[in-house]
Structure formats: C-alpha cells, structure tokens
Enzyme design. Structure first.
Site, short mmCIF file in Angstrom:
data_model
loop_
_atom_site.label_atom_id
_atom_site.label_comp_id
_atom_site.label_asym_id
_atom_site.label_seq_id
_atom_site.Cartn_x
_atom_site.Cartn_y
_atom_site.Cartn_z
N HIS A 1 3.06 -9.71 2.39
CA HIS A 1 1.71 -10.17 2.75
C HIS A 1 1.60 -11.65 2.38
O HIS A 1 1.71 -12.01 1.21
CB HIS A 1 0.64 -9.36 2.01
CG HIS A 1 0.72 -7.91 2.34
ND1 HIS A 1 0.06 -7.35 3.41
CD2 HIS A 1 1.42 -6.90 1.77
CE1 HIS A 1 0.33 -6.05 3.48
NE2 HIS A 1 1.17 -5.75 2.49
N LEU A 2 1.38 -12.49 3.39
CA LEU A 2 1.25 -13.93 3.15
C LEU A 2 -0.19 -14.41 3.20
O LEU A 2 -0.47 -15.56 2.83
CB LEU A 2 2.08 -14.71 4.18
CG LEU A 2 3.59 -14.78 3.95
CD1 LEU A 2 4.26 -15.50 5.12
CD2 LEU A 2 3.93 -15.47 2.63
N ARG A 3 -1.11 -13.56 3.72
CA ARG A 3 -2.52 -13.97 3.89
C ARG A 3 -2.62 -15.20 4.80
O ARG A 3 -1.74 -15.44 5.62
CB ARG A 3 -3.21 -14.21 2.53
CG ARG A 3 -2.97 -13.13 1.47
CD ARG A 3 -3.36 -11.73 1.89
NE ARG A 3 -3.32 -10.82 0.74
CZ ARG A 3 -3.16 -9.50 0.85
NH1 ARG A 3 -3.00 -8.93 2.05
NH2 ARG A 3 -3.14 -8.75 -0.21
N ASN B 1 -2.11 -7.59 8.39
CA ASN B 1 -3.44 -7.10 7.98
C ASN B 1 -4.34 -8.23 7.47
O ASN B 1 -4.86 -8.18 6.36
CB ASN B 1 -3.34 -5.96 6.95
CG ASN B 1 -2.68 -6.37 5.63
OD1 ASN B 1 -1.86 -7.28 5.60
ND2 ASN B 1 -3.05 -5.72 4.56
N LYS C 1 2.79 -2.56 13.20
CA LYS C 1 2.52 -1.90 11.93
C LYS C 1 1.44 -0.86 12.11
O LYS C 1 0.36 -1.15 12.63
CB LYS C 1 2.07 -2.95 10.90
CG LYS C 1 1.73 -2.40 9.53
CD LYS C 1 2.95 -1.87 8.80
CE LYS C 1 2.56 -1.13 7.51
NZ LYS C 1 2.30 -2.04 6.40
N HIS D 1 2.60 2.43 7.14
CA HIS D 1 2.03 2.69 5.80
C HIS D 1 1.85 4.20 5.77
O HIS D 1 0.93 4.73 6.39
CB HIS D 1 0.71 1.95 5.60
CG HIS D 1 0.11 2.23 4.25
ND1 HIS D 1 0.07 1.31 3.24
CD2 HIS D 1 -0.43 3.36 3.74
CE1 HIS D 1 -0.47 1.86 2.16
NE2 HIS D 1 -0.79 3.11 2.44
N LEU E 1 -1.19 0.24 -3.45
CA LEU E 1 -1.08 1.45 -2.62
C LEU E 1 0.22 1.39 -1.83
O LEU E 1 0.58 0.31 -1.35
CB LEU E 1 -2.28 1.55 -1.67
CG LEU E 1 -3.59 1.96 -2.36
CD1 LEU E 1 -4.77 1.81 -1.42
CD2 LEU E 1 -3.51 3.38 -2.91
N HIS F 1 -3.95 -10.83 -4.39
CA HIS F 1 -5.41 -10.76 -4.43
C HIS F 1 -5.84 -11.65 -5.59
O HIS F 1 -5.24 -11.58 -6.67
CB HIS F 1 -5.88 -9.33 -4.74
CG HIS F 1 -5.59 -8.33 -3.66
ND1 HIS F 1 -6.54 -7.93 -2.74
CD2 HIS F 1 -4.47 -7.65 -3.35
CE1 HIS F 1 -6.02 -7.04 -1.92
NE2 HIS F 1 -4.75 -6.84 -2.26
N ALA G 1 -6.21 -3.23 -4.01
CA ALA G 1 -4.85 -2.71 -4.18
C ALA G 1 -3.83 -3.77 -3.81
O ALA G 1 -3.91 -4.35 -2.73
CB ALA G 1 -4.66 -1.48 -3.31
N1 LIG Z 1 0.18 -2.61 -1.02
C1 LIG Z 1 -1.07 -2.84 -1.34
O1 LIG Z 1 -1.54 -2.27 -2.34
N2 LIG Z 1 -1.85 -3.68 -0.64
C2 LIG Z 1 -1.52 -4.35 0.59
C3 LIG Z 1 -1.62 -3.46 1.77
C4 LIG Z 1 -0.50 -2.43 1.88
O2 LIG Z 1 0.67 -2.79 2.00
O3 LIG Z 1 -0.77 -1.24 1.86
C5 LIG Z 1 -2.45 -5.56 0.74
O4 LIG Z 1 -2.52 -6.11 1.85
O5 LIG Z 1 -3.08 -5.97 -0.24
ZN LIG Z 2 2.06 -4.02 2.25
ZN LIG Z 3 0.93 -0.51 2.91
#
Ligand SMILES: NC(=O)N[C@@H](CC(=O)O)C(=O)O
Ligand SMILES: [Zn+2]
Ligand SMILES: [Zn+2]
Length: 346
Positions: A18-20, A44, A101, A138, A221, A253, A265
């Site tokens: 996840h790079l945001r 996402n 995804k 997922h 998660l 986060h 998460a």
């Molecule tokens: N893994 C995580 O707990 N969070 C991920 C989403 C994901 O991969 O399920 C996120 O985008 O923050």
């Molecule tokens: Zn993820």
């Molecule tokens: Zn995930």
C-alpha cells in the site's frame, strides 16, 4: 555452521504493498524503492482505482514521487467491483495492469466499494482468465456472525474452492495468508494458485497485539492468529515451494489513526521489510530459502523477468526510527525504536 555476517541475493520485489497517495505516498515510497525493484501497488485509495485510466494516473504520480536515482517499477492493479465491465480487462492488459484485486465489501481498510457477491463478477473474471490478468484476493468473509479469527478459513470453503472450480486457468494470489488452513489450501491447490506472506505474520502471533496492553501497531487484517498458524506460515515460506512469496502488506496509517479509540488496520513495515523477513527466516534456520521467496517465486508466478542486480543484508545492529514524517502527521513503523539484527546495505 557459523552464522553468516552478510547475505547477498537477487534484488527482490514486494508483491503486496500500500503506497497511498499525495504526501503519504511521498513519505513511504523511498523506503520501498530502496528495498525492492518492483511492487504490486494496491488500489484501495479513496476513491478506489477502478479504471485503467485511473491506474495510469496513479502510476504517473508514483513515478513523479520517486526520488532521483532510485530505480523502481510500480506494478499496477485495479480494484474489482460488482460493476467492473469485462471490456475493461483488455484495456487494462494493454496498459500493463497486471492484476485486479478482490476486496469482499467491508472486509478491510477502504473496501466499502468491494464485491458484494463474487458471482456478480463472473463475466469479468472470464475476461481476466482469457487475457492472463491475475486475481489477487483479500481472503476473508465479512459475515458478522463469523468469528473474526475464522474469517480466512471460512473464505476458503465459501469463495476460494468454488472460484477455483469455476476458473481453473485464472491465476489467483491468496494475499497475506494468516492460517494453517490457507497455507495447506495453497500448497495443494495446483500451479495457478499462490500466496503472499507478510513479515509480521511470520514473526508474530496474536499475543503481540496484547503484550502488556493493547498494541495498535500490531493490528492489521487479517488479524494475527495463534502460534500454530504462525508456525505453518513459516513452514510454507521456508519450504522452497515457488507458490509462496514475499508481500509485505506494508499499510501506513498516521499514528493518530492507529492510536485512537477506533484503530485502523495495517502495519507499516516498508522501512525494514527485508530485515524483518531475514529475522524470520534465520529463526527458522532457512536463510538459504530467502532468495527464492523474496526474489524468484513472485516473478515466476506473474510471468515477469527476475530483477537484475543484487541487495546485501549485513548482520549489523541498527535502530529503526520511532516514527517518520507522514504529510502533516507522523507514522510509526512496526518495531519503531527497536534494534534489528540485520541491516540492508545502503
Ligand atoms: N492489511 C491491512 O490491515 N490494511 C490494509 C488493507 C488490506 O490489505 O487488507 C490497508 O490498506 O490499510
Ligand atoms: Zn494489503
Ligand atoms: Zn487485505
């Protein structure tokens, strides 16, 4: 045999990241680009990356945020929805998008737009199977009646098994697996099913979330599971099977969001990903299996060339920063402030 003091191997890739976006992207991208040649970039965002055009724009923003001199290739994905048109798949393929995804709606961070019933996506999955575009999942059911710790195992029966039966040629990656059931399922599922494993699920069981008090930075998660599951994941990662490979699921986060009454998460591990994996593999006596897991199995499954060049890990204690700037906020790495045994050579 004496413990090695350094480890040099083919430049690895991160197959789940996840790079945001925006300032957050600028804050975390250099860490990943130092460690990895490529990464599968999760879609996402808010709003999610659902079209090829959006994915290409996002890719351009990633490349624009990349510090000069760091060679790094983002591998783009689309967020599958109930309404992803089958025609989008040929466009995506032509633009270099490698995968879609699947987020079951509501399963995790930014998954509200996810799939409500996988049967609604069948025409699109057919197109993916035909075009050779991968499906990344997922793997957790979202039924609130199912215990949170059982959601991955139930997903295998309710979703994975029917999906594999209906699309035998589709390449599927069961992302960030956390249970012995998932490890066993993938090991037995044949050549078109693989799994990514995070460093934190190889290193920790669910006790880590509750060590002397609630530890939000260990909450992700799918959630950490019992020790028996962690051991099964380590066995899978170090087995040498080419259907298990590295995916950090580094998911930043801001600290204020983690240390809140409702904690988001995700564990942020990008700054020290290889160091953490080396720690897990060494504890299992399997450092010789790290290169396959980190650098060779992923490209083979995705049908991509292996990276050129190498990285070197040194046995050299160093202290991970407590936190780093994250736009206007701050971001705490998992194990921030602690000393790690391995260090990636600059
Ligand atoms: N893994 C995580 O707990 N969070 C991920 C989403 C994901 O991969 O399920 C996120 O985008 O923050
Ligand atoms: Zn993820
Ligand atoms: Zn995930």
């Amino acid at each position: 045999m004496t413990a090695p003091t350094s480890l040099t191997f083919t430049r690895p890739d991160d197959w789940h990241l996840h790079l945001r976006d925006g300032a957050a992207l600028a804050a975390v991208l250099p860490g990943t680009a130092r460690q990895f040649g490529r990464a599968i970039v999760m879609p996402n965002l808010r709003p999610p990356v659902t079209t090829t055009a959006q994915a290409m724009d996002y890719k351009a923003r990633i490349l624009a945020a990349l510090p000069a001199g760091l060679g790094f290739e983002p591998l783009m994905t689309l967020y599958l929805t109930d309404n992803t048109p089958p025609e989008e798949i040929a466009r995506a393929k032509a633009a270099g998008v490698v995968a879609l995804k699947l987020y079951p709606a509501g399963a995790t961070t930014n998954s509200d737009a996810g799939v409500t019933d996988i049967r609604k996506t069948y025409k699109t999955l057919e197109a993916m199977q035909r075009e050779g575009v991968l499906l990344l999942v997922h793997g957790e059911v979202t039924d609130p009646a199912i215990d949170l710790f059982d959601r991955e195992a139930v997903f295998i029966d309710q979703v994975m098994i029917p999906l594999r039966r209906d699309f035998p040629e589709l390449k599927v990656v069961f992302e960030h697996i956390t249970t012995k059931e998932a490890a066993q399922y993938v090991a037995e599922a044949g050549a078109h099913t693989a799994a990514t494993l995070t460093a934190h699920h190889l290193l920790y069981n669910r006790n880590a979330i509750f060590m002397g008090g609630l530890r939000p930075h260990y909450y992700c998660l799918p959630v950490l599971k019992r020790e028996v599951h962690r051991q099964a994941l380590v066995a899978a990662a170090t087995s040498g099977s080419d259907r298990f490979f590295l995916g950090t699921d580094s998911a930043p986060h801001a600290s204020v969001m983690k240390e809140a009454s409702v904690c988001g998460a995700g564990c942020f591990t990008a700054l020290s990903a290889l160091e953490l994996y080396a720690e897990a593999f060494e504890a299992a006596g399997a450092l010789d299996k790290l290169e396959g897991f980190a650098s060779l199995h992923g490209p083979a499954f995705y049908g991509l060339p292996v990276n050129t060049g190498t990285v070197t890990l040194l046995r050299q204690p160093w202290t991970l920063p407590e936190s780093i700037p994250f736009g206007d906020a701050s971001l705490k790495p998992l194990r921030g402030g602690e000393t790690l045994a391995w260090q990636l050579q600059a």
